[in-house]
Design a protein around this motif. Sequence first.
Motif, PDB file in Angstrom:
ATOM      1  N   THR A   1       0.856  -1.172   0.000  1.00 52.60           N
ATOM      2  CA  THR A   1       0.000   0.000   0.000  1.00 52.60           C
ATOM      3  C   THR A   1       0.893   1.224   0.000  1.00 52.60           C
ATOM      4  OG1 THR A   1      -0.093   0.274   2.380  1.00 52.60           O
ATOM      5  CG2 THR A   1      -1.720  -1.205   1.415  1.00 52.60           C
ATOM      6  N   ALA A   2       0.403   2.267  -0.649  1.00 52.12           N
ATOM      7  CA  ALA A   2       1.178   3.506  -0.668  1.00 52.12           C
ATOM      8  C   ALA A   2       0.222   4.667  -0.859  1.00 52.12           C
ATOM      9  CB  ALA A   2       2.193   3.477  -1.810  1.00 52.12           C
ATOM     10  N   PRO A   3       0.413   5.747  -0.105  1.00 52.25           N
ATOM     11  CA  PRO A   3      -0.435   6.920  -0.343  1.00 52.25           C
ATOM     12  C   PRO A   3      -0.054   7.539  -1.683  1.00 52.25           C
ATOM     13  CG  PRO A   3       1.096   7.306   1.489  1.00 52.25           C
ATOM     14  CD  PRO A   3       1.357   5.928   0.982  1.00 52.25           C
ATOM     15  N   SER A   4      -1.071   7.943  -2.459  1.00 50.21           N
ATOM     16  CA  SER A   4      -0.748   8.526  -3.766  1.00 50.21           C
ATOM     17  C   SER A   4      -0.669  10.039  -3.676  1.00 50.21           C
ATOM     18  CB  SER A   4      -1.766   8.092  -4.816  1.00 50.21           C
ATOM     19  OG  SER A   4      -2.992   8.730  -4.593  1.00 50.21           O
ATOM     20  N   GLY A   5      -0.746  10.572  -2.468  1.00 50.97           N
ATOM     21  CA  GLY A   5      -0.490  11.989  -2.308  1.00 50.97           C
ATOM     22  C   GLY A   5      -1.738  12.842  -2.319  1.00 50.97           C
ATOM     23  N   LEU A   6      -1.588  14.033  -1.743  1.00 48.49           N
ATOM     24  CA  LEU A   6      -2.703  14.979  -1.701  1.00 48.49           C
ATOM     25  C   LEU A   6      -2.817  15.657  -3.051  1.00 48.49           C
ATOM     26  CD1 LEU A   6      -1.990  16.661   1.716  1.00 48.49           C
ATOM     27  CD2 LEU A   6      -3.764  14.997   1.208  1.00 48.49           C
ATOM     28  N   GLU A   7      -4.045  15.996  -3.387  1.00 49.49           N
ATOM     29  CA  GLU A   7      -4.223  16.691  -4.647  1.00 49.49           C
ATOM     30  C   GLU A   7      -4.763  18.087  -4.414  1.00 49.49           C
ATOM     31  OE1 GLU A   7      -6.467  13.747  -6.840  1.00 49.49           O
ATOM     32  OE2 GLU A   7      -4.952  12.419  -5.998  1.00 49.49           O
ATOM     33  N   ALA A   8      -4.767  18.847  -5.509  1.00 45.57           N
ATOM     34  CA  ALA A   8      -5.120  20.262  -5.391  1.00 45.57           C
ATOM     35  C   ALA A   8      -6.535  20.458  -4.867  1.00 45.57           C
ATOM     36  CB  ALA A   8      -4.968  20.933  -6.748  1.00 45.57           C
TER      37      ALA A   8
ATOM     38  N   LEU B   1     -11.095   3.929 -20.397  1.00 45.94           N
ATOM     39  CA  LEU B   1     -10.533   5.267 -20.240  1.00 45.94           C
ATOM     40  C   LEU B   1     -10.956   6.235 -21.343  1.00 45.94           C
ATOM     41  CD1 LEU B   1      -6.884   4.489 -19.102  1.00 45.94           C
ATOM     42  CD2 LEU B   1      -8.753   5.383 -17.735  1.00 45.94           C
ATOM     43  N   THR B   2     -11.365   5.711 -22.481  1.00 42.54           N
ATOM     44  CA  THR B   2     -11.559   6.582 -23.645  1.00 42.54           C
ATOM     45  C   THR B   2     -12.522   7.728 -23.360  1.00 42.54           C
ATOM     46  OG1 THR B   2     -13.097   4.928 -24.395  1.00 42.54           O
ATOM     47  CG2 THR B   2     -10.976   5.013 -25.522  1.00 42.54           C
ATOM     48  N   THR B   3     -13.585   7.460 -22.634  1.00 37.57           N
ATOM     49  CA  THR B   3     -14.600   8.495 -22.437  1.00 37.57           C
ATOM     50  C   THR B   3     -14.245   9.470 -21.324  1.00 37.57           C
ATOM     51  OG1 THR B   3     -15.760   7.013 -20.961  1.00 37.57           O
ATOM     52  CG2 THR B   3     -16.482   7.037 -23.264  1.00 37.57           C
ATOM     53  N   LEU B   4     -13.187   9.165 -20.607  1.00 32.17           N
ATOM     54  CA  LEU B   4     -12.875   9.996 -19.443  1.00 32.17           C
ATOM     55  C   LEU B   4     -12.166  11.273 -19.881  1.00 32.17           C
ATOM     56  CD1 LEU B   4     -11.625   7.368 -16.853  1.00 32.17           C
ATOM     57  CD2 LEU B   4     -13.924   8.231 -17.252  1.00 32.17           C
ATOM     58  N   PRO B   5     -12.278  12.340 -19.088  1.00 29.44           N
ATOM     59  CA  PRO B   5     -11.537  13.572 -19.406  1.00 29.44           C
ATOM     60  C   PRO B   5     -10.038  13.340 -19.281  1.00 29.44           C
ATOM     61  CG  PRO B   5     -12.604  13.737 -17.269  1.00 29.44           C
ATOM     62  CD  PRO B   5     -13.114  12.483 -17.905  1.00 29.44           C
ATOM     63  N   ILE B   6      -9.279  14.163 -19.953  1.00 31.28           N
ATOM     64  CA  ILE B   6      -7.830  13.949 -19.955  1.00 31.28           C
ATOM     65  C   ILE B   6      -7.219  14.128 -18.575  1.00 31.28           C
ATOM     66  CG2 ILE B   6      -7.208  14.366 -22.364  1.00 31.28           C
ATOM     67  CD1 ILE B   6      -6.715  17.339 -21.151  1.00 31.28           C
ATOM     68  N   ALA B   7      -7.886  14.824 -17.688  1.00 30.87           N
ATOM     69  CA  ALA B   7      -7.365  14.992 -16.327  1.00 30.87           C
ATOM     70  C   ALA B   7      -7.197  13.647 -15.633  1.00 30.87           C
ATOM     71  CB  ALA B   7      -8.293  15.876 -15.504  1.00 30.87           C
ATOM     72  N   ALA B   8      -7.925  12.633 -16.144  1.00 27.48           N
ATOM     73  CA  ALA B   8      -7.833  11.305 -15.550  1.00 27.48           C
ATOM     74  C   ALA B   8      -6.469  10.670 -15.760  1.00 27.48           C
ATOM     75  CB  ALA B   8      -8.916  10.401 -16.136  1.00 27.48           C
ATOM     76  N   LEU B   9      -5.647  11.288 -16.601  1.00 23.80           N
ATOM     77  CA  LEU B   9      -4.327  10.712 -16.867  1.00 23.80           C
ATOM     78  C   LEU B   9      -3.273  11.222 -15.895  1.00 23.80           C
ATOM     79  CD1 LEU B   9      -4.234  10.781 -20.759  1.00 23.80           C
ATOM     80  CD2 LEU B   9      -4.585   8.820 -19.277  1.00 23.80           C
ATOM     81  N   ARG B  10      -3.659  11.801 -14.804  1.00 24.98           N
ATOM     82  CA  ARG B  10      -2.732  12.322 -13.797  1.00 24.98           C
ATOM     83  C   ARG B  10      -1.804  13.367 -14.404  1.00 24.98           C
ATOM     84  NH1 ARG B  10       0.197   7.414 -11.293  1.00 24.98           N
ATOM     85  NH2 ARG B  10      -0.358   6.389 -13.238  1.00 24.98           N
ATOM     86  N   LEU B  11      -2.407  14.343 -15.099  1.00 27.26           N
ATOM     87  CA  LEU B  11      -1.600  15.412 -15.690  1.00 27.26           C
ATOM     88  C   LEU B  11      -1.670  16.637 -14.801  1.00 27.26           C
ATOM     89  CD1 LEU B  11      -2.810  15.005 -19.373  1.00 27.26           C
ATOM     90  CD2 LEU B  11      -0.765  14.058 -18.310  1.00 27.26           C
ATOM     91  N   THR B  12      -0.715  17.506 -14.978  1.00 30.10           N
ATOM     92  CA  THR B  12      -0.729  18.738 -14.188  1.00 30.10           C
ATOM     93  C   THR B  12      -1.807  19.664 -14.720  1.00 30.10           C
ATOM     94  OG1 THR B  12       0.854  19.772 -15.646  1.00 30.10           O
ATOM     95  CG2 THR B  12       1.755  18.588 -13.772  1.00 30.10           C
ATOM     96  N   ALA B  13      -2.169  20.634 -13.901  1.00 27.26           N
ATOM     97  CA  ALA B  13      -3.216  21.578 -14.299  1.00 27.26           C
ATOM     98  C   ALA B  13      -2.817  22.318 -15.570  1.00 27.26           C
ATOM     99  CB  ALA B  13      -3.476  22.563 -13.155  1.00 27.26           C
ATOM    100  N   ALA B  14      -1.525  22.657 -15.658  1.00 21.90           N
ATOM    101  CA  ALA B  14      -1.058  23.395 -16.835  1.00 21.90           C
ATOM    102  C   ALA B  14      -1.206  22.547 -18.090  1.00 21.90           C
ATOM    103  CB  ALA B  14       0.399  23.799 -16.637  1.00 21.90           C
ATOM    104  N   GLN B  15      -0.860  21.281 -17.975  1.00 21.07           N
ATOM    105  CA  GLN B  15      -0.965  20.386 -19.126  1.00 21.07           C
ATOM    106  C   GLN B  15      -2.421  20.259 -19.570  1.00 21.07           C
ATOM    107  OE1 GLN B  15       1.119  17.093 -17.325  1.00 21.07           O
ATOM    108  NE2 GLN B  15       2.655  17.094 -18.957  1.00 21.07           N
ATOM    109  N   CYS B  16      -3.313  20.102 -18.588  1.00 20.80           N
ATOM    110  CA  CYS B  16      -4.728  19.952 -18.912  1.00 20.80           C
ATOM    111  C   CYS B  16      -5.234  21.193 -19.642  1.00 20.80           C
ATOM    112  CB  CYS B  16      -5.554  19.744 -17.646  1.00 20.80           C
ATOM    113  SG  CYS B  16      -5.261  18.153 -16.903  1.00 20.80           S
TER     114      CYS B  16
END
Lengths: 246, 518
Positions: free
Chosen positions: B68-75, B177-192
């Motif tokens: 198990t591992a925490p995946s970190g806090l998000e914005a 995954l195809t229908t999901l928004p690109i943010a689902a790919l763990r991208l930064t806000a700038a990338q999105c």
Amino acid sequence: MPVPAKLRQEIARLEGLDCRARDKLSLSTGIPAIDEHLPWHGLPVGCIHEIHGDNSAATAFCTALLARANRLRSQPAVWITDEEALYGPGLAAFNLSLSDLLVVLSRSATDILWAAEEALREGTVGTVVAEITDLDLTASRRLQLAAEAGMTLGLALRPASKSTSASVTRWRIESAHSGFSFPSRTVGPQRWAVQLERCRGGQPKSWLLEWCDAAGGLTLATPLSDRPALPATGSGMRAASLARAG
Amino acid sequence: METGAGHNGLRLVAVNAAAAAGGLRPGLPLADARALEPTLRVMSASPLDDQRALAALASWCSQYSPWTAPSGLEADGSAGIWIDITGCDHLFGGEAELLASLTARLRRHGYTARAAVADTPGAAWAIARFGHPHTFSRPHPSRGRNNTSEKSDSLPPRGEGSGWLGIVPPGTQTQALTTLPIAALRLTAAQCEELDRLGLRRVADLLALPRSSLTARFGGELIRRLDQALGDLDEPISPREPPPHLRFRMNFPEAVGRSEDILEATKRLLTAASAKLEILGQGARLLKLYLYRLDTDVDYITIGTSRPNRDPAQLLRLAREKLDRLPVPKSIESNVETILLAISRTEKLDLTQTGLTADCQHKTATSLDSLAGLADRLIGRLGPENVVRLQPRESHLPERAQIAEPVRAGQMVAAPWPLPRPRPLRLLPRPEPISAMAPVPDDPPVLFRWRRRLFHIAGADGPERLSPEWWRPANPLGMETRDYYRVEDRKGQRFWLFRHGLYRTGVEPQWFLHGLFG
């Protein structure tokens, strides 16, 4: 069996200390005078013996007994102490084999009692020395039971014995003047006034013991008049001091 | 609702379900939020505490899998935990059951959680955050490598109820995954934002484009994330601690609080572990016993042994020592619902006939080997530094001539002690200054005062002159040459004294007491 011996055994049995079972398992102190005096012809194993008095003198007596027990029983020993002061070179000078000695350190009286009980009960330990300041009747009874269970020799080393305890023997050890300080002011072989204060089924008595390098153990100190003219075991340093003083 | 200082004053960091329903969202200035919801209750955000709580929750999750591992806090104030459940789901009756148990128990502890299982950590991450309930429903029994990302957050999952489970059947993460928004790919806000400006809003939009142009335009990171989600790139989950060799667990239908019950469960786990270890020809060196409590607290004890051991009775005695020292549970909430025994380190231990060994040992083995069990218990309670063996060290300085060596497994070398000179039975840890009267220069004193007592010296031996070890760089005590004397007082007590430094006219010599003879 002579009548007095039989009677002694009977008394011991009534006191809950069966001599017959322990006769074989008593440990000779290496000093015939003391062995003869003790009803078990030595220190009985599976019992707690209290040693108190002037701290360093009691430590020395304890070390000598431990060294002898280690040699005779060839089992490891545990020394439970409340200070870091135990010094290997000094202990080794008493012919104590330190590779067979587990030193346990604890500042808490509870932990010392716990460790002593665990070690006594273990069974594979030959001798347990525990430096216990406060040994009351309950604690000593517990230790006694643990020693019986493990058939371990238990030595309770105490600065002073105030309260009564369930120990089988109680020894009071005081430093005594070393063998000869005449003609110069030098230190001779170490001597101790050993007093058997309490002995279940036996009588109190005192002895003057001396460390003998030649014998590698304790011996009965002989009065000055009965000594050989010059000690054969004088160390180089002592000789130097003599020469200096002369 | 938590707030943190943003660019322009305080902003919301996280909101709960009720607040979200009222139109609040993370990132909103606090003043605006107050205007929308006058009754808003605000607490200041503490990311450090959140991290800590997340790590604690990750350790709580370790009852499902060791990885198990925490995946970190998000914005947005939410956070997640990875659990690699490869080979673990069958213990709970399948993936769906595992997820159901996990989310139900988290909910009970007040967490809003969404969980998803997928072949890749990336896909699980995406589904847990952006998945829809109608997309997947069937659990699949056969799966090569499973990862579940479990998301616990203070946000309501977007639109759906909190008991939502997302299970991506093996090999279908691309479709999922195809229908999901690109943010689902763990991208930064700038990338999105950049992708959004180009009209690339769904994962499918990205998949339609040639990889080379994506790399050229957005760098390797985007492709890496895409590959990780789709399983083209392996992404291991680094666990919080090395996963143990062996694990044994016991769940209680009813959480237990009594120490006797916990001890009994421990005994059974140890017995099971012992049987397994015996088959493997191994003995345990390091064991951890985790107690998972109802209130998501995890207590654990560590049992170390000085040599490989698989005797359940001995291990239980070690465990009991430690269990007794755990804090007493305060309430019924701290009752234990699961006990897990993890054996982290094992060593080869050949079959031995236990019970007879003591008699079979040849007499020469008088070393401390037979004390291993006792030593372990003593070390367990008193610490390894307090269970020692005295070893000689080659130094003529008294305080350096011995070394207290922790008792360890292995060979006990009976090193000989050099006995050149009289040495005391007890050496004080630090030499203690004494006030001494030495009328003759370069001679031992005739009387001295130590610990408020006066001692008259009747005889003395010496001096034995010891100089500092100049070949050792450090000379911390500012040591000078010492002249040691063995002295005996009028009562027969013997002491080890030394004069610090050579005798110099006009300088008051300093005397110290260093040891006690018998």
